[in-house]
Design an enzyme around this catalytic site. Structure first.
Site, short mmCIF file in Angstrom:
data_model
loop_
_atom_site.label_atom_id
_atom_site.label_comp_id
_atom_site.label_asym_id
_atom_site.label_seq_id
_atom_site.Cartn_x
_atom_site.Cartn_y
_atom_site.Cartn_z
N LYS A 268 46.23 125.37 50.42
CA LYS A 268 44.81 123.72 50.44
C LYS A 268 44.95 123.73 51.83
O LYS A 268 45.28 124.29 52.88
CB LYS A 268 45.92 123.05 49.79
CG LYS A 268 45.81 123.19 48.41
CD LYS A 268 46.17 122.03 47.40
CE LYS A 268 46.17 122.41 45.84
NZ LYS A 268 46.35 121.95 45.29
N GLY B 227 50.42 119.11 42.11
CA GLY B 227 51.38 118.54 43.04
C GLY B 227 52.08 117.09 42.76
O GLY B 227 52.38 116.66 43.47
N ASN C 207 47.44 128.95 46.80
CA ASN C 207 46.38 127.93 47.30
C ASN C 207 46.84 128.04 48.11
O ASN C 207 48.13 126.30 47.71
CB ASN C 207 45.24 127.06 46.39
CG ASN C 207 45.04 126.70 46.88
OD1 ASN C 207 44.43 126.77 48.39
ND2 ASN C 207 44.40 125.55 46.49
N SER D 290 51.94 122.66 40.14
CA SER D 290 53.08 122.52 39.56
C SER D 290 54.06 123.82 38.92
O SER D 290 55.26 123.53 38.30
CB SER D 290 54.09 121.03 38.90
OG SER D 290 53.06 120.29 39.90
N GLU E 98 39.79 119.57 43.33
CA GLU E 98 39.77 118.37 44.56
C GLU E 98 38.59 119.16 44.86
O GLU E 98 38.31 117.88 46.65
CB GLU E 98 41.24 119.36 45.45
CG GLU E 98 42.34 119.16 44.78
CD GLU E 98 43.56 119.53 45.23
OE1 GLU E 98 43.68 120.79 46.75
OE2 GLU E 98 45.04 119.62 44.74
N GLU F 279 43.46 124.58 35.45
CA GLU F 279 44.68 123.84 36.56
C GLU F 279 44.25 122.53 35.61
O GLU F 279 43.61 121.34 35.96
CB GLU F 279 44.05 124.04 38.05
CG GLU F 279 44.37 125.12 38.29
CD GLU F 279 44.48 125.36 40.16
OE1 GLU F 279 45.52 125.71 40.20
OE2 GLU F 279 43.95 124.50 40.70
P1 13P Z 1 49.92 122.79 42.70
O1 13P Z 1 51.02 124.22 42.48
O2 13P Z 1 51.14 122.20 44.14
O3 13P Z 1 50.96 121.81 41.85
O4 13P Z 1 49.35 122.58 43.36
C1 13P Z 1 48.38 123.98 41.91
C2 13P Z 1 47.06 123.85 42.22
O5 13P Z 1 45.91 123.33 42.62
C3 13P Z 1 46.61 125.23 42.99
O6 13P Z 1 45.18 126.17 42.98
#
Ligand code: 13P
Length: 253
Positions: free
Chosen positions: A12, A174, A10, A214, A100, A168
């Site tokens: 983002k 993050g 992802n 993470s 998010e 998640e």
């Molecule tokens: P991170 O791997 O940066 O923690 O993000 C996870 C995430 O939200 C994937 O959709």
């Protein structure tokens, strides 16, 4: 029935055109090994970058997905993208209900469910995200929260072919904090039990449940070795091809 491991990136809201193309090319170059190991690779770039990334992937065994879609097929929804448009652009997946989006755009379970239904209507697989906050976990409510999100967000028509669940934990996204493999497995087993209670046993057995939060090269193997963790939804580490492919390698090991 064996579930095909899915390693999904992802991206983002990251990457300008050149970076996204370079990342797509680098993932493509390294994708054959994952493919040979039976691992399915997926990248989900920002919507506007999907066509150039599709070109950069150029026939490599890497699938494309959107990060969100609108519930409607068309209409007066300024700024939104329909699932059908993602399909036209070469996507086979779309993420819906990411925490998010739930937080930034106030999406509730009913909205997420409608988006998952839109994905199915367009012939896409929906990656439906669920996960508790730190406060909810500390209050001992993690499983209850996840049960509620699953009940509200998964459409009745969900099948192993058209739906993937992503667990998640919000506090792990993050932050560099990861659920321990045992804690993650506990939640994944709970999700599988909820799927079994609602859908046919075969569907529950075959539907993939990804872990996200993470996931990195250093912790992926242990997480992916858990019996109900069928892949990863990877944010930060998916922005570096080498890290993303190393995670995929850990899945195939
Ligand atoms: P991170 O791997 O940066 O923690 O993000 C996870 C995430 O939200 C994937 O959709």
């Amino acid at each position: 029935m064996a579930r095909t491991t899915l390693i999904a990136g992802n991206w983002k809201m990251n990457g300008r055109l050149e970076e996204a193309q370079a990342l797509g090319r680098a993932v493509a170059v390294g994708s054959d090994a994952a493919f040979a190991a039976g691992v399915e690779l997926l990248v989900c770039p920002p919507a506007v970058l999907i066509p150039p990334v599709a070109a950069a992937l150029a026939g490599a065994p890497v699938k494309l997905g959107g990060q969100d879609c609108h519930a409607a097929a068309s209409g007066a929804h300024t700024g939104d993208v329909a699932a059908e448009m993602l399909a036209d652009a070469g996507c086979s997946y779309v993420i819906v209900g990411h925490s998010e989006r739930r937080a930034d755009h106030g999406e509730d379970d009913a909205v997420v469910r409608a988006k998952a239904e839109a994905a199915h209507r367009a012939g896409l697989s929906a990656i439906v995200c669920v996960g508790e906050t730190r406060a909810e976990r500390d209050a001992g409510r993690a499983l209850e929260i996840i049960s509620g999100q699953l009940a509200g967000s998964l459409p009745d028509g969900a099948s192993a072919a058209n739906t993937v669940v992503a667990y998640e934990p919000v506090w792990a996204i993050g932050t560099g904090l990861t659920a321990t493999p045992a804690d993650a497995q506990d939640v994944h087993a709970h999700i599988r039990a909820e799927l079994r209670a609602r859908f046919a046993g075969e569907t529950a057995q075959a539907m993939r449940i990804l872990y996200g939060g993470s996931m990195k090269p250093g912790n992926a193997a242990e997480l992916l070795a858990q019996p109900d963790i069928d892949g990863g939804l990877i944010g930060g580490a998916s922005l570096k091809a080498e890290e993303f492919l190393t995670i995929a390698g850990a899945a195939g090991a």
